[in-house]
Design a protein around this motif. Structure first.
Motif, PDB file in Angstrom:
ATOM      1  N   GLU A  86      47.661  68.921  29.648  1.00  0.00           N
ATOM      2  CA  GLU A  86      47.050  68.546  30.883  1.00  0.00           C
ATOM      3  C   GLU A  86      47.701  67.291  31.572  1.00  0.00           C
ATOM      4  N   LEU A  87      47.814  66.591  30.627  1.00  0.00           N
ATOM      5  CA  LEU A  87      48.427  65.226  31.151  1.00  0.00           C
ATOM      6  C   LEU A  87      50.002  64.993  31.302  1.00  0.00           C
ATOM      7  N   THR A  88      50.687  66.017  31.121  1.00  0.00           N
ATOM      8  CA  THR A  88      52.158  65.844  31.194  1.00  0.00           C
ATOM      9  C   THR A  88      52.452  65.169  32.190  1.00  0.00           C
ATOM     10  N   SER A  89      52.072  65.448  33.403  1.00  0.00           N
ATOM     11  CA  SER A  89      52.625  64.669  34.656  1.00  0.00           C
ATOM     12  C   SER A  89      52.337  63.338  34.488  1.00  0.00           C
ATOM     13  N   VAL A  90      50.965  62.935  33.939  1.00  0.00           N
ATOM     14  CA  VAL A  90      50.806  61.156  34.042  1.00  0.00           C
ATOM     15  C   VAL A  90      51.548  60.652  32.995  1.00  0.00           C
ATOM     16  N   LYS A  91      51.920  61.541  31.829  1.00  0.00           N
ATOM     17  CA  LYS A  91      52.712  60.681  31.030  1.00  0.00           C
ATOM     18  C   LYS A  91      54.245  60.595  31.641  1.00  0.00           C
ATOM     19  N   ASN A  92      54.732  61.602  32.531  1.00  0.00           N
ATOM     20  CA  ASN A  92      55.857  61.368  33.114  1.00  0.00           C
ATOM     21  C   ASN A  92      56.015  60.585  34.013  1.00  0.00           C
ATOM     22  N   GLN A  93      55.015  60.398  34.643  1.00  0.00           N
ATOM     23  CA  GLN A  93      54.900  59.196  35.907  1.00  0.00           C
ATOM     24  C   GLN A  93      54.932  57.832  34.913  1.00  0.00           C
ATOM     25  N   HIS A  94      54.353  57.639  34.000  1.00  0.00           N
ATOM     26  CA  HIS A  94      54.539  56.374  33.348  1.00  0.00           C
ATOM     27  C   HIS A  94      55.847  56.249  32.500  1.00  0.00           C
ATOM     28  N   HIS A  95      56.327  57.277  32.086  1.00  0.00           N
ATOM     29  CA  HIS A  95      57.812  57.210  31.555  1.00  0.00           C
ATOM     30  C   HIS A  95      58.586  56.827  32.786  1.00  0.00           C
ATOM     31  N   ALA A  96      58.752  57.154  33.901  1.00  0.00           N
ATOM     32  CA  ALA A  96      59.438  56.854  34.935  1.00  0.00           C
ATOM     33  C   ALA A  96      59.440  55.591  35.417  1.00  0.00           C
TER      34      ALA A  96
ATOM     35  N   GLY B  30      58.971  53.272  33.231  1.00  0.00           N
ATOM     36  CA  GLY B  30      59.150  52.366  31.957  1.00  0.00           C
ATOM     37  C   GLY B  30      58.333  52.179  30.888  1.00  0.00           C
ATOM     38  N   TYR B  31      57.338  52.802  31.018  1.00  0.00           N
ATOM     39  CA  TYR B  31      56.415  52.739  29.941  1.00  0.00           C
ATOM     40  C   TYR B  31      56.500  53.851  28.993  1.00  0.00           C
ATOM     41  N   HIS B  32      56.628  53.586  27.759  1.00  0.00           N
ATOM     42  CA  HIS B  32      57.068  54.742  26.835  1.00  0.00           C
ATOM     43  C   HIS B  32      55.982  54.872  25.848  1.00  0.00           C
ATOM     44  N   HIS B  33      54.822  54.154  26.010  1.00  0.00           N
ATOM     45  CA  HIS B  33      53.836  54.273  25.428  1.00  0.00           C
ATOM     46  C   HIS B  33      52.442  53.941  26.273  1.00  0.00           C
ATOM     47  N   ALA B  34      51.356  54.909  26.021  1.00  0.00           N
ATOM     48  CA  ALA B  34      50.248  54.487  27.047  1.00  0.00           C
ATOM     49  C   ALA B  34      49.575  53.241  26.754  1.00  0.00           C
ATOM     50  N   ALA B  35      49.930  52.719  25.434  1.00  0.00           N
ATOM     51  CA  ALA B  35      49.271  51.266  25.200  1.00  0.00           C
ATOM     52  C   ALA B  35      50.053  50.105  25.976  1.00  0.00           C
ATOM     53  N   ASP B  36      51.272  50.408  26.682  1.00  0.00           N
ATOM     54  CA  ASP B  36      52.112  49.380  27.275  1.00  0.00           C
ATOM     55  C   ASP B  36      51.728  49.379  28.748  1.00  0.00           C
ATOM     56  N   VAL B  37      50.828  50.625  29.347  1.00  0.00           N
ATOM     57  CA  VAL B  37      50.658  50.553  30.702  1.00  0.00           C
ATOM     58  C   VAL B  37      49.741  49.309  31.021  1.00  0.00           C
ATOM     59  N   PRO B  38      49.974  48.546  31.895  1.00  0.00           N
ATOM     60  CA  PRO B  38      49.072  47.490  32.512  1.00  0.00           C
ATOM     61  C   PRO B  38      47.937  47.968  33.193  1.00  0.00           C
ATOM     62  N   GLY B  39      46.827  46.939  32.887  1.00  0.00           N
ATOM     63  CA  GLY B  39      45.530  47.361  33.160  1.00  0.00           C
ATOM     64  C   GLY B  39      44.449  46.599  32.398  1.00  0.00           C
ATOM     65  N   VAL B  40      43.100  47.002  32.867  1.00  0.00           N
ATOM     66  CA  VAL B  40      42.293  46.150  32.049  1.00  0.00           C
ATOM     67  C   VAL B  40      42.009  46.619  30.380  1.00  0.00           C
ATOM     68  N   GLN B  41      41.874  45.658  29.776  1.00  0.00           N
ATOM     69  CA  GLN B  41      41.877  45.818  28.414  1.00  0.00           C
ATOM     70  C   GLN B  41      40.548  45.240  27.683  1.00  0.00           C
ATOM     71  N   ARG B  42      40.506  45.835  26.709  1.00  0.00           N
ATOM     72  CA  ARG B  42      39.199  45.355  25.666  1.00  0.00           C
ATOM     73  C   ARG B  42      39.501  45.329  24.228  1.00  0.00           C
ATOM     74  N   ASN B  43      39.386  44.564  23.234  1.00  0.00           N
ATOM     75  CA  ASN B  43      39.842  44.491  22.025  1.00  0.00           C
ATOM     76  C   ASN B  43      41.183  45.352  21.801  1.00  0.00           C
ATOM     77  N   GLY B  44      42.188  45.028  22.562  1.00  0.00           N
ATOM     78  CA  GLY B  44      43.557  45.471  22.442  1.00  0.00           C
ATOM     79  C   GLY B  44      43.788  46.859  22.835  1.00  0.00           C
ATOM     80  N   ARG B  45      42.674  47.395  23.568  1.00  0.00           N
ATOM     81  CA  ARG B  45      42.779  48.727  24.085  1.00  0.00           C
ATOM     82  C   ARG B  45      42.943  48.884  25.499  1.00  0.00           C
ATOM     83  N   ASN B  46      43.897  49.094  26.046  1.00  0.00           N
ATOM     84  CA  ASN B  46      43.736  49.182  27.754  1.00  0.00           C
ATOM     85  C   ASN B  46      42.846  50.734  28.161  1.00  0.00           C
ATOM     86  N   ALA B  47      42.957  50.433  29.652  1.00  0.00           N
ATOM     87  CA  ALA B  47      41.870  51.377  30.235  1.00  0.00           C
ATOM     88  C   ALA B  47      42.490  52.831  29.898  1.00  0.00           C
TER      89      ALA B  47
END
Length: 150
Positions: free
Chosen positions: A57-67, A69-86
Motif C-alpha cells: 500500500e505504501l509503494t508510492s510513498v517509498k518511491n517518493q522518498h527514493h526520488a 534521495g532517501y533510501h531508508h525511512a529512518a533517513d527522512v527528516p521530520g520530528v523524532q523521539r528516541n531516534g525514531r522519526n515520525a
C-alpha cells in the motif's frame, strides 16, 4: 483478555525490505497489550503478513522518498523521539493496529476461554482498521477523508 500483563515476551526482529523499519515482535506484543500465551510464531506470521500488505500500500510513498534521495525511512527528516522519526513511527503504528485487528478474529479460537466482548468486539476491530487506514492516508499526504465522484 488483551491485557499483556503476564508471562514473557519473545524478542524477535522481522527484517523488512530495507526501506521500512524492521519490526520487533516484543514491541508489538507490549505496545498492543497482547497476552504472552499466544504462540509467538503465530504472532510473527501475522506481523509478516501485515507488513507485506502495508508495504504494498505504501509503494508510492517509498518511491517518493527514493526520488528525493532517501533510501531508508529512518533517513527522512521530520520530528523524532528516541531516534525514531515520525515516518517510522507512523509505519509501525499502522502495522501494529492492522495486525492486532487481524488477530482479533483468530483470538477466540487460539485461547480456550470465553470471549471478552469489549476486547474482541467487531467495533474494536473496526477501530483498529480505521486507525491503520488513517495513518496510511496521512503517510500518503491525504486528508482524513476525501470525496470522489463515482
Amino acid at each position: 483478555m488483551f491485557d499483556g500483563n503476564s508471562g514473557n515476551y519473545r524478542q524477535e526482529v522481522i527484517t523488512n525490505d530495507g526501506f521500512w523499519p524492521d519490526v520487533d515482535l516484543m514491541e508489538f506484543q507490549k505496545s498492543r497489550a497482547l497476552p504472552t500465551n499466544i504462540d509467538a510464531d503465530f504472532l510473527a506470521d501475522a506481523l509478516l503478513n501485515t507488513i507485506t500488505e502495508i508495504n504494498g500500500e505504501l509503494t508510492s510513498v517509498k518511491n517518493q522518498h527514493h526520488a528525493k534521495g532517501y533510501h531508508h525511512a529512518a533517513d527522512v527528516p521530520g520530528v523524532q523521539r528516541n531516534g525514531r522519526n515520525a515516518l517510522c513511527a507512523q509505519y509501525l503504528k499502522a502495522v501494529f493496529a492492522r495486525a492486532k485487528a487481524d488477530l482479533l478474529g483468530e483470538y477466540s479460537s487460539i485461547v480456550n476461554r470465553a470471549p471478552n466482548s469489549q476486547q474482541e468486539s467487531p467495533e474494536l476491530r473496526n477501530r483498529l482498521l480505521a486507525e491503520s487506514a488513517l495513518v496510511i492516508r496521512n503517510m500518503k499526504g491525504l486528508k482524513r477523508a476525501t470525496v470522489r465522484m463515482i
